[in-house]
Enzyme design. Structure first.
Site, PDB file in Angstrom:
ATOM      1  N   GLY A 177       0.875  -1.179   0.000  1.00 20.80           N
ATOM      2  CA  GLY A 177       0.000   0.000   0.000  1.00 20.80           C
ATOM      3  C   GLY A 177       0.908   1.223   0.000  1.00 20.80           C
TER       4      GLY A 177
ATOM      5  N   ASP B  22      -1.334   4.819  -6.395  1.00 23.57           N
ATOM      6  CA  ASP B  22       0.098   4.669  -6.090  1.00 23.57           C
ATOM      7  C   ASP B  22       0.912   5.836  -6.618  1.00 23.57           C
ATOM      8  OD1 ASP B  22      -0.929   1.810  -5.770  1.00 23.57           O
ATOM      9  OD2 ASP B  22       1.098   1.792  -4.938  1.00 23.57           O
TER      10      ASP B  22
ATOM     11  N   ASN C 283      -2.679   2.763 -10.295  1.00 19.89           N
ATOM     12  CA  ASN C 283      -3.174   2.039  -9.111  1.00 19.89           C
ATOM     13  C   ASN C 283      -3.206   0.549  -9.445  1.00 19.89           C
ATOM     14  OD1 ASN C 283      -4.236   2.105  -6.376  1.00 19.89           O
ATOM     15  ND2 ASN C 283      -6.176   1.444  -7.262  1.00 19.89           N
TER      16      ASN C 283
HETATM   17  O1  MRU Z   1       0.686  -3.912  -4.618  1.00 20.47           O
HETATM   18  P1  MRU Z   1       0.048  -3.167  -3.474  1.00 20.47           P
HETATM   19  O2  MRU Z   1      -0.824  -4.024  -2.621  1.00 20.47           O
HETATM   20  O3  MRU Z   1       1.051  -2.369  -2.694  1.00 20.47           O
HETATM   21  O4  MRU Z   1      -0.906  -2.120  -4.193  1.00 20.47           O
HETATM   22  C1  MRU Z   1      -1.654  -1.233  -3.399  1.00 20.47           C
HETATM   23  C2  MRU Z   1      -2.589  -0.407  -4.185  1.00 20.47           C
HETATM   24  O5  MRU Z   1      -2.627  -0.448  -5.386  1.00 20.47           O
HETATM   25  C3  MRU Z   1      -3.431   0.556  -3.423  1.00 20.47           C
HETATM   26  O6  MRU Z   1      -4.639   0.762  -4.091  1.00 20.47           O
HETATM   27  C4  MRU Z   1      -2.699   1.895  -3.326  1.00 20.47           C
HETATM   28  O7  MRU Z   1      -1.414   1.732  -2.807  1.00 20.47           O
HETATM   29  C5  MRU Z   1      -3.438   2.866  -2.494  1.00 20.47           C
HETATM   30  S1  MRU Z   1      -3.344   2.361  -0.791  1.00 20.47           S
HETATM   31  C6  MRU Z   1      -3.928   3.488   0.208  1.00 20.47           C
END
Ligand code: MRU
Length: 340
Positions: free
Chosen positions: A41, A232, A242
């Site tokens: 995240g 992201d 994202n």
């Molecule tokens: O691969 P991840 O689980 O780190 O991806 C996370 C996401 O895509 C979330 O939607 C993004 O980081 C926003 S979290 C508040």
């Protein structure tokens, strides 16, 4: 959680079936936790990286070295490379490195370590404050009477607390604005099935878990008023990177007349990145797709394409919610105004 000179991370790979905390004693441990998805995240990655930088500084001070941004460049680079797409990682590291530039030239290393500890805590705390502001602002956009659909995990686990998109959903539920939540399982890591479902269940917010491929028919049903997701990285023109599958949701939402909301703190906005085509998209290992929960599902060695993120063009986004305000017609000027 930072305690007794170590960073403790709740291992998100084992949730919801096991709550296990991992101890990181140095920056290399933190890099591994980020790369291997124990912590994930965008905001949570940034916060973990800030503490990783602090651990490197502490180690340097204990070895008698002088704590400067220059001496910590190796740790900076190692942490920054752990995952490429979430800009919060580099944003947090830059804040840590910059804080060292404002300190008196003759300040002892112990003092510099204290200053870095305060900066890491402030990055963490400010993310929580931003999430609370975004939750209220986003919830106020939702007209009562429908459900929402969300993707991946954007809750307390992915942030400094409360969450981005899931924070909006928490506040909207508390204000009686939504009937419930449709949660995409979010292949291949199943952040929706494992983490978002777990967080919603803990708060008794009604939800239905759906296969990612069920989203089209759910949006066609008329039950959903908003799709709400995190980000992201948001480029200067408003394009949003994202979790993979976000772009298809945005296309589906526009087709079915469902509104599409992105919730992200200013730390996720990258004004140096002109548009979505310039965002580096992380490619993850093939076995994440060939297997499900560790069980092989595809022929051994099946060729795989596994981008972890996709880019949603700004024109498909009806609202970008940040702690500095909401942008309804997302473009370069709208992004600029948030920083005014
Ligand atoms: O691969 P991840 O689980 O780190 O991806 C996370 C996401 O895509 C979330 O939607 C993004 O980081 C926003 S979290 C508040």
């Amino acid at each position: 959680m930072y305690k007794d000179k170590n960073l403790y991370v709740l291992d998100q790979r084992l949730l919801p079936h096991q709550e296990s905390w991992l101890c990181c004693g140095d920056a290399t441990d933190v890099v591994k936790m980020i790369r291997d998805m124990a912590v994930r995240g965008a905001p949570a990655i940034g916060i973990a990286a800030a503490y990783g930088y602090l651990l490197a500084a502490r180690q340097l001070a204990e070895a008698g070295g002088s704590v400067t941004a220059h001496a910590l460049e190796g740790a900076y680079e190692e942490l920054a490379a752990a995952r490429p797409t979430a800009v919060n990682l580099v944003w947090a590291l830059n804040r840590m490195a910059r804080s060292l530039m404002n300190v008196a030239a003759d300040a002892p290393s112990a003092e510099r370590v204290c200053l870095l500890e305060a900066e890491a805590q402030s990055i963490h705390q400010q993310d929580l404050v931003a999430n609370l502001a975004m939750s209220q602002a986003g919830a106020s956009l939702i007209a009562a009477g429908q459900s929402v659909l969300t993707h991946c995990n954007t809750g307390a686990l992915a942030t400094g607390g409360q969450g981005t998109a899931l924070g909006v959903i928490r506040d909207a539920w508390a204000a009686g604005r939504i009937k419930g939540v449709f949660v995409d399982e979010t292949r291949p890591w199943l952040q929706g099935a494992r983490l978002t479902a777990w967080e919603l269940q803990q708060e008794s917010i009604p939800y239905h878990l759906i296969c990612d491929s069920a989203a089209a028919s759910v949006l066609a049903s008329g039950k959903v008023g908003w799709v709400i997701v995190g980000a992201d990285r948001v480029a200067a023109n408003g394009d949003v990177a994202n979790k993979i599958g976000t772009y298809s949701l945005a296309v589906l939402a526009r087709h079915h007349g469902v509104k599409f909301m992105v919730v992200a703190p200013l730390a996720t906005l990258d004004r140096d990145c002109p548009d979505g085509s310039q965002i580096e998209i992380e490619q993850r290992p093939a076995d994440e797709v060939r297997a499900l929960a560790g069980q092989p599902v595809a022929p051994a060695g099946a060729p795989v394409h596994n981008p972890a993120f996709d880019v949603t063009p700004a024109k498909l986004i009806d609202a970008l919610v940040t702690e500095a305000g909401v942008v309804r017609h997302l473009d370069r000027d709208g992004i600029q105004r948030l920083f005014a």
